[in-house]
Motif scaffolding. Structure first.
Motif, PDB file in Angstrom:
ATOM      1  N   MET A 100       4.832   2.347 -15.270  1.00  0.00           N
ATOM      2  CA  MET A 100       3.487   2.039 -14.799  1.00  0.00           C
ATOM      3  C   MET A 100       3.518   1.375 -13.424  1.00  0.00           C
ATOM      4  O   MET A 100       2.806   1.783 -12.506  1.00  0.00           O
ATOM      5  N   THR A 101       4.346   0.351 -13.279  1.00  0.00           N
ATOM      6  CA  THR A 101       4.413  -0.344 -11.995  1.00  0.00           C
ATOM      7  C   THR A 101       5.020   0.538 -10.910  1.00  0.00           C
ATOM      8  O   THR A 101       4.652   0.435  -9.735  1.00  0.00           O
ATOM      9  N   ALA A 102       5.939   1.425 -11.288  1.00  0.00           N
ATOM     10  CA  ALA A 102       6.512   2.355 -10.307  1.00  0.00           C
ATOM     11  C   ALA A 102       5.434   3.300  -9.790  1.00  0.00           C
ATOM     12  O   ALA A 102       5.366   3.590  -8.582  1.00  0.00           O
ATOM     13  N   ILE A 103       4.584   3.779 -10.688  1.00  0.00           N
ATOM     14  CA  ILE A 103       3.488   4.659 -10.277  1.00  0.00           C
ATOM     15  C   ILE A 103       2.521   3.914  -9.368  1.00  0.00           C
ATOM     16  O   ILE A 103       2.074   4.441  -8.340  1.00  0.00           O
ATOM     17  N   TRP A 104       2.189   2.682  -9.745  1.00  0.00           N
ATOM     18  CA  TRP A 104       1.286   1.895  -8.899  1.00  0.00           C
ATOM     19  C   TRP A 104       1.847   1.705  -7.500  1.00  0.00           C
ATOM     20  O   TRP A 104       1.132   1.858  -6.509  1.00  0.00           O
ATOM     21  N   GLY A 105       3.137   1.367  -7.410  1.00  0.00           N
ATOM     22  CA  GLY A 105       3.733   1.164  -6.094  1.00  0.00           C
ATOM     23  C   GLY A 105       3.770   2.436  -5.281  1.00  0.00           C
ATOM     24  O   GLY A 105       3.447   2.439  -4.077  1.00  0.00           O
ATOM     25  N   TYR A 106       4.132   3.539  -5.924  1.00  0.00           N
ATOM     26  CA  TYR A 106       4.208   4.820  -5.217  1.00  0.00           C
ATOM     27  C   TYR A 106       2.839   5.312  -4.764  1.00  0.00           C
ATOM     28  O   TYR A 106       2.721   5.991  -3.738  1.00  0.00           O
ATOM     29  N   THR A 107       1.781   4.961  -5.522  1.00  0.00           N
ATOM     30  CA  THR A 107       0.448   5.488  -5.234  1.00  0.00           C
ATOM     31  C   THR A 107      -0.044   5.114  -3.848  1.00  0.00           C
ATOM     32  O   THR A 107      -0.920   5.785  -3.293  1.00  0.00           O
ATOM     33  N   PHE A 108       0.520   4.065  -3.235  1.00  0.00           N
ATOM     34  CA  PHE A 108       0.106   3.733  -1.876  1.00  0.00           C
ATOM     35  C   PHE A 108       0.457   4.844  -0.897  1.00  0.00           C
ATOM     36  O   PHE A 108      -0.169   4.971   0.155  1.00  0.00           O
ATOM     37  N   VAL A 109       1.449   5.654  -1.235  1.00  0.00           N
ATOM     38  CA  VAL A 109       1.802   6.794  -0.364  1.00  0.00           C
ATOM     39  C   VAL A 109       0.734   7.878  -0.424  1.00  0.00           C
ATOM     40  O   VAL A 109       0.205   8.290   0.624  1.00  0.00           O
ATOM     41  N   PRO A 110       0.375   8.415  -1.614  1.00  0.00           N
ATOM     42  CA  PRO A 110      -0.698   9.404  -1.642  1.00  0.00           C
ATOM     43  C   PRO A 110      -2.029   8.888  -1.105  1.00  0.00           C
ATOM     44  O   PRO A 110      -2.822   9.672  -0.572  1.00  0.00           O
ATOM     45  N   ILE A 111      -2.291   7.581  -1.241  1.00  0.00           N
ATOM     46  CA  ILE A 111      -3.513   7.029  -0.645  1.00  0.00           C
ATOM     47  C   ILE A 111      -3.510   7.273   0.864  1.00  0.00           C
ATOM     48  O   ILE A 111      -4.472   7.799   1.431  1.00  0.00           O
ATOM     49  N   LYS A 112      -2.406   6.907   1.517  1.00  0.00           N
ATOM     50  CA  LYS A 112      -2.339   7.041   2.969  1.00  0.00           C
ATOM     51  C   LYS A 112      -2.361   8.509   3.388  1.00  0.00           C
ATOM     52  O   LYS A 112      -2.981   8.875   4.391  1.00  0.00           O
ATOM     53  N   VAL A 113      -1.700   9.373   2.602  1.00  0.00           N
ATOM     54  CA  VAL A 113      -1.683  10.800   2.919  1.00  0.00           C
ATOM     55  C   VAL A 113      -3.079  11.401   2.794  1.00  0.00           C
ATOM     56  O   VAL A 113      -3.544  12.138   3.669  1.00  0.00           O
ATOM     57  N   ALA A 114      -3.784  11.075   1.705  1.00  0.00           N
ATOM     58  CA  ALA A 114      -5.112  11.649   1.479  1.00  0.00           C
ATOM     59  C   ALA A 114      -6.129  11.137   2.486  1.00  0.00           C
ATOM     60  O   ALA A 114      -7.097  11.839   2.819  1.00  0.00           O
ATOM     61  N   LEU A 115      -5.938   9.915   2.992  1.00  0.00           N
ATOM     62  CA  LEU A 115      -6.887   9.356   3.956  1.00  0.00           C
ATOM     63  C   LEU A 115      -6.869  10.095   5.287  1.00  0.00           C
ATOM     64  O   LEU A 115      -7.782   9.927   6.092  1.00  0.00           O
ATOM     65  N   VAL A 116      -5.856  10.900   5.498  1.00  0.00           N
ATOM     66  CA  VAL A 116      -5.842  11.735   6.709  1.00  0.00           C
ATOM     67  C   VAL A 116      -6.936  12.789   6.623  1.00  0.00           C
ATOM     68  O   VAL A 116      -7.515  13.193   7.635  1.00  0.00           O
ATOM     69  N   GLU A 117      -7.260  13.231   5.406  1.00  0.00           N
ATOM     70  CA  GLU A 117      -8.223  14.314   5.221  1.00  0.00           C
ATOM     71  C   GLU A 117      -9.619  13.830   4.845  1.00  0.00           C
ATOM     72  O   GLU A 117     -10.611  14.479   5.173  1.00  0.00           O
ATOM     73  N   VAL A 118      -9.718  12.717   4.131  1.00  0.00           N
ATOM     74  CA  VAL A 118     -11.005  12.277   3.575  1.00  0.00           C
ATOM     75  C   VAL A 118     -11.244  10.820   3.945  1.00  0.00           C
ATOM     76  O   VAL A 118     -10.325   9.998   3.864  1.00  0.00           O
ATOM     77  N   PRO A 119     -12.468  10.445   4.349  1.00  0.00           N
ATOM     78  CA  PRO A 119     -12.754   9.050   4.671  1.00  0.00           C
ATOM     79  C   PRO A 119     -12.646   8.161   3.430  1.00  0.00           C
ATOM     80  O   PRO A 119     -12.754   8.638   2.290  1.00  0.00           O
ATOM     81  N   PRO A 120     -12.437   6.849   3.626  1.00  0.00           N
ATOM     82  CA  PRO A 120     -12.051   5.953   2.522  1.00  0.00           C
ATOM     83  C   PRO A 120     -12.980   5.940   1.322  1.00  0.00           C
ATOM     84  O   PRO A 120     -12.539   6.128   0.177  1.00  0.00           O
ATOM     85  N   ILE A 149      -6.177   0.399   4.724  1.00  0.00           N
ATOM     86  CA  ILE A 149      -5.093   1.318   5.092  1.00  0.00           C
ATOM     87  C   ILE A 149      -5.566   2.295   6.168  1.00  0.00           C
ATOM     88  O   ILE A 149      -4.829   2.627   7.097  1.00  0.00           O
ATOM     89  N   LYS A 150      -6.814   2.743   6.055  1.00  0.00           N
ATOM     90  CA  LYS A 150      -7.365   3.638   7.065  1.00  0.00           C
ATOM     91  C   LYS A 150      -7.384   2.971   8.434  1.00  0.00           C
ATOM     92  O   LYS A 150      -7.190   3.627   9.467  1.00  0.00           O
ATOM     93  N   LEU A 151      -7.599   1.645   8.459  1.00  0.00           N
ATOM     94  CA  LEU A 151      -7.659   0.915   9.719  1.00  0.00           C
ATOM     95  C   LEU A 151      -6.283   0.500  10.238  1.00  0.00           C
ATOM     96  O   LEU A 151      -6.186  -0.238  11.213  1.00  0.00           O
ATOM     97  N   GLY A 152      -5.222   0.954   9.564  1.00  0.00           N
ATOM     98  CA  GLY A 152      -3.886   0.752  10.101  1.00  0.00           C
ATOM     99  C   GLY A 152      -2.961  -0.122   9.297  1.00  0.00           C
ATOM    100  O   GLY A 152      -1.806  -0.312   9.673  1.00  0.00           O
TER     101      GLY A 152
END
Length: 287
Positions: free
Chosen positions: A1-21, A69-72
């Motif tokens: 569970m905690t590994a998934i939570w930590g990793y999820t910050f990567v897909p958040i940043k990747v998806a924010l390239v395509e969709v606003p927050p 994250i969107k703001l840097g």
């Protein structure tokens, strides 16, 4: 569970390239709620509590994290700073849930606060940029998470609510506010158009957030917090920033400046004292 939570910050940043927050957060919680609401009974809690949990976690915690994250703000660093929720949760639990504040809580909070001050000073040294604003937004998101923790814990104790059902049904609450915020501040229909134009990679990122981090992650976390002593479960939260920093380095080529590394270590030390303080004190006395 905690590994998934930590990793999820990567897909958040990747998806924010395509969709606003805020449009992205709305999509995350839409997929967390539907179709599960058709198969899971509502939790045995007042609807005001369910909605309050959903607003705290959906609109404020994740809305502010995504915007930060969107703001840097770096994804790995965000996974560290958001763990301030541990101390915010303790403070709110003392104020509203009758918990007692102990000495190691104060010591741990002081050390972690010093770490946050170091991180903030570094950001200020870089100038009042979007990254510094992003840092402040992630701190505010940690406070919102703490509010959600207290609402969930009190709801479970007072009503014996199903924590997975709470996560599913509370995911409906932030949808309209998030959609309205997106429409007002993210270019009208532009946010919804960005969702419609998302790539396969973007949709995969959202599914990780909705099914992995939200349904599995928060459903499991709330169950564990209700079923077991806090001192037994809380140490696992320390693994979230470990995975977050590692994932940011592996997949996003993120690095920490030496000053940031000092701040991170202080936050880690404060968290460790908060969780392991009584055990360490007992060993020192025994030695």
């Amino acid at each position: 569970m905690t590994a998934i939570w930590g990793y999820t910050f990567v897909p958040i940043k990747v998806a924010l390239v395509e969709v606003p927050p805020f449009a992205l957060v709305a999509l995350r919680f839409l997929l967390a709620a539907v179709p599960m609401v058709f198969f899971v009974r509502p939790p045995a809690m007042p609807w005001l509590n369910v909605a309050g949990y959903g607003i705290a976690i959906g609109v404020f915690q994740f809305g502010l994290i995504f915007l930060g994250i969107k703001l840097g703000m770096q994804a790995g660093l965000s996974s560290i700073v958001v763990q301030l929720q541990v101390f915010f949760t303790i403070a709110l639990a003392v104020a509203f849930a009758g918990d007692r504040l102990q000495r190691h809580h104060l010591v741990g909070a002081a050390i972690a606060t010093a770490g946050v001050v170091v991180l903030a000073a570094y950001k200020l040294g870089q100038g009042l940029s979007g990254t510094f604003v992003g840092f402040l937004l992630v701190v505010a998101a940690a406070f919102a998470w703490a509010i959600g923790n207290v609402v969930a814990k009190r709801g479970a104790g007072d009503h014996g609510a199903d924590m997975f059902a709470l996560v599913v049904w509370s995911s409906l609450a932030p949808l309209l506010p998030l959609a309205a915020i997106s429409y007002l501040f993210e270019g009208g229909p532009a946010g919804f158009q960005a969702v419609a134009a998302m790539s396969v990679k973007g949709w995969a990122c959202v599914l990780v957030m909705a099914w992995g981090a939200t349904l599995f992650g928060y459903g499991t976390w709330n169950v564990l917090m209700h079923r077991y002593p806090t001192a037994l479960i809380q140490p696992f939260a320390l693994l979230v920033p470990v995975t977050g920093l590692a994932s940011g380095a592996l997949f996003l080529d993120e690095t920490l400046a030496p000053t940031q590394a000092v701040g991170v270590l202080l936050v880690f030390a404060g968290l460790a004292v908060n969780v392991y303080g009584p055990r360490l004190a007992a060993r020192l006395r025994g030695g």
